[in-house]
Design an enzyme around this catalytic site. Structure first.
Site, PDB file in Angstrom:
ATOM      1  N   GLU A  34      60.016 -10.766  25.506  1.00 40.10           N
ATOM      2  CA  GLU A  34      60.498  -9.884  24.372  1.00 40.10           C
ATOM      3  C   GLU A  34      59.394 -10.135  23.367  1.00 40.10           C
ATOM      4  O   GLU A  34      58.968 -11.097  22.825  1.00 40.10           O
ATOM      5  CB  GLU A  34      61.743 -10.270  23.851  1.00 40.10           C
ATOM      6  CG  GLU A  34      62.221  -9.184  22.820  1.00 40.10           C
ATOM      7  CD  GLU A  34      63.070  -7.980  23.609  1.00 40.10           C
ATOM      8  OE1 GLU A  34      63.242  -7.880  24.867  1.00 40.10           O
ATOM      9  OE2 GLU A  34      63.619  -7.135  23.095  1.00 40.10           O
TER      10      GLU A  34
ATOM     11  N   TYR B 299      40.121 -21.808  11.888  1.00 47.48           N
ATOM     12  CA  TYR B 299      40.256 -21.013  13.262  1.00 47.48           C
ATOM     13  C   TYR B 299      39.411 -19.730  12.764  1.00 47.48           C
ATOM     14  O   TYR B 299      38.938 -19.353  13.788  1.00 47.48           O
ATOM     15  CB  TYR B 299      41.756 -20.600  13.324  1.00 47.48           C
ATOM     16  CG  TYR B 299      42.010 -19.769  14.622  1.00 47.48           C
ATOM     17  CD1 TYR B 299      42.216 -18.327  14.360  1.00 47.48           C
ATOM     18  CD2 TYR B 299      42.403 -20.341  15.841  1.00 47.48           C
ATOM     19  CE1 TYR B 299      42.355 -17.623  15.418  1.00 47.48           C
ATOM     20  CE2 TYR B 299      42.721 -19.281  16.981  1.00 47.48           C
ATOM     21  CZ  TYR B 299      42.715 -18.022  16.711  1.00 47.48           C
ATOM     22  OH  TYR B 299      43.081 -17.180  17.977  1.00 47.48           O
TER      23      TYR B 299
ATOM     24  N   LYS C 229      69.514 -12.952  21.986  1.00 46.89           N
ATOM     25  CA  LYS C 229      69.118 -11.894  22.494  1.00 46.89           C
ATOM     26  C   LYS C 229      67.978 -11.244  21.172  1.00 46.89           C
ATOM     27  O   LYS C 229      68.510 -10.705  20.415  1.00 46.89           O
ATOM     28  CB  LYS C 229      70.077 -10.952  22.915  1.00 46.89           C
ATOM     29  CG  LYS C 229      69.567  -9.569  23.329  1.00 46.89           C
ATOM     30  CD  LYS C 229      70.663  -8.699  23.889  1.00 46.89           C
ATOM     31  CE  LYS C 229      70.327  -7.442  24.483  1.00 46.89           C
ATOM     32  NZ  LYS C 229      69.559  -6.231  23.542  1.00 46.89           N
TER      33      LYS C 229
ATOM     34  N   LYS D 210      76.864  -9.225  22.591  1.00 49.93           N
ATOM     35  CA  LYS D 210      76.516  -8.402  21.221  1.00 49.93           C
ATOM     36  C   LYS D 210      77.283  -8.895  20.029  1.00 49.93           C
ATOM     37  O   LYS D 210      78.582  -9.030  20.112  1.00 49.93           O
ATOM     38  CB  LYS D 210      76.469  -7.041  21.639  1.00 49.93           C
ATOM     39  CG  LYS D 210      75.579  -6.339  22.612  1.00 49.93           C
ATOM     40  CD  LYS D 210      74.270  -6.638  22.516  1.00 49.93           C
ATOM     41  CE  LYS D 210      73.697  -5.486  21.511  1.00 49.93           C
ATOM     42  NZ  LYS D 210      73.443  -4.071  21.963  1.00 49.93           N
TER      43      LYS D 210
ATOM     44  N   ASP E 156      44.077 -22.398   9.083  1.00 52.90           N
ATOM     45  CA  ASP E 156      43.714 -21.183   9.334  1.00 52.90           C
ATOM     46  C   ASP E 156      42.362 -20.793   9.228  1.00 52.90           C
ATOM     47  O   ASP E 156      41.716 -20.263  10.116  1.00 52.90           O
ATOM     48  CB  ASP E 156      44.649 -20.230   8.478  1.00 52.90           C
ATOM     49  CG  ASP E 156      46.105 -20.485   8.871  1.00 52.90           C
ATOM     50  OD1 ASP E 156      46.734 -19.596   8.354  1.00 52.90           O
ATOM     51  OD2 ASP E 156      46.334 -21.288   9.736  1.00 52.90           O
ATOM     52  N   ALA E 157      41.880 -21.340   7.946  1.00 56.62           N
ATOM     53  CA  ALA E 157      40.295 -21.118   7.762  1.00 56.62           C
ATOM     54  C   ALA E 157      39.458 -21.609   8.617  1.00 56.62           C
ATOM     55  O   ALA E 157      38.448 -20.754   9.174  1.00 56.62           O
ATOM     56  CB  ALA E 157      40.018 -21.701   6.295  1.00 56.62           C
TER      57      ALA E 157
END
Ligand SMILES: Cc1ccc2cc(C(N)=O)cc(O)c2n1
Length: 322
Positions: free
Chosen positions: A173, A35, A115, A313, A32-33
């Site tokens: 989503e 990036y 979902k 659901k 990450d550093a």
């Protein structure tokens, strides 16, 4: 000037590639550093040379000037909600209703997926560039949230590969993974700031910010689940379309599978329900879609929901006590 131009292009390419590896392939190749260091260099270079900053530059991931209000977007193709089934019997009835409607004893292949409990959005890519993002809204009209969506690193600013339609609308989503939600709430609690009740509310609240820098600070992600405009240029299998979206750089849930008939769907439902607690994001059921696009079109829609798809659901989980 040319070495500034070439450095700018190199930074954009590196940050785009590292972002794809981390957020879409879930397989980062740099820490990450690194990036963050490259992002700081890009932002500094564009501060010196503002003419280099474009909506396709990864520097948009940190957000920009707040809006005074959201504008409205009319969906060219309505974004429909899903009808529901709650039992195996209702699932069988869903399948039989389609056989009755088609007047053919068909064995359906279904594209099945979890979902996600997030917020449906529409992403419009023109010539491969993300030019507009909108919420589902009431299905016909949504809010334009392009600046906010551009801060979501899982969503490509520019499509990869080639062969995409000139105008391609990706639907999917936006959600907040459980780990990000817990960390964000813990920080908010420690700072005496507002905590969110659940990841869905957190995602909705983060997306509907007028200040995209706030959205940029929230751990949002995205999974594609369909195509709107431009779909007629893609193949006749919903699953193949999703696979194609993934090849163009859009993230897909790794759980998306093809299953045969209601029995296959029920098995998928039972498997996802058994693993619900281990999934890194909240879900409230599973979705089955007839995979054959021509059959989808023949079946059409009832009022606001497709005849060719249903959600199944789960029982509501016990409410979280804060
Ligand atoms: C047509 C439609 C509408 C809402 C959806 C919602 C989800 C979801 N929440 O994951 C997935 C889908 O495939 C959907 N498909």
């Amino acid at each position: 000037m040319s070495d500034i131009l070439s450095r700018h292009r190199q930074l954009c390419e590196l940050l785009t590639e590292y972002g794809h590896q981390y957020y879409v392939l879930d397989n980062p190749t740099v820490p990450d550093a690194e990036y963050d260091r490259l992002m700081r260099e890009l932002i500094a270079l564009e501060a010196e040379h503002p003419e280099l900053k474009t909506p396709a530059s990864p520097s948009v991931r940190v957000g920009g000037q707040p809006l005074s209000a959201f504008s409205q977007v009319r969906h060219e193709i309505p974004m429909l909600s899903l009808d529901n089934v709650f039992s195996d019997e209702e699932l069988q009835a869903f399948e039989q209703r389609m056989r009755d409607r088609l007047k053919r004893e068909l064995n359906f292949t279904f594209c099945c997926e979890p979902k996600l409990d997030g917020l449906a959005v529409s992403l419009l890519y023109v010539d491969g560039q993300l030019v507009q993002a909108a919420t589902r809204g009431d299905g016909t009209t949504g809010e334009e949230i392009t600046d906010n969506v551009r801060t979501i690193k899982a969503i490509p600013l520019v499509l990869r590969g080639s062969g995409w339609p000139a105008r391609l609308e990706v639907r999917g989503e936006v959600f907040m993974p459980k780990a990000g939600f817990e960390a964000m709430n813990a920080k908010a609690l420690a700072a005496g700031e507002k905590v969110f009740v659940n990841p869905r509310n957190a995602a909705a609240g983060s997306l509907r910010q007028l200040d995209s820098r706030i959205t940029a600070s929230r751990p949002l992600s995205f999974y594609a689940y369909g195509v709107g405009v431009g779909g007629d240029e893609l193949g006749n299998s919903h699953f193949a379309r999703l696979t194609q979206l993934n090849a163009w750089g859009l993230p897909l849930s790794p759980e998306v599978k093809l299953k045969e008939g209601a029995a296959g769907c029920q098995a998928f439902h039972d498997d996802i329900l058994a693993r619900r607690g281990e999934l890194p994001y909240e879900i409230d059921g599973v979705v089955y879609k007839v995979d054959d696009i021509a059959l989808q079109q023949e079946l059409g829609f009832v009022a606001r929901a497709p005849r060719w798809a249903t959600a199944h659901k789960f029982p509501a989980e016990e409410e979280m006590t804060l």
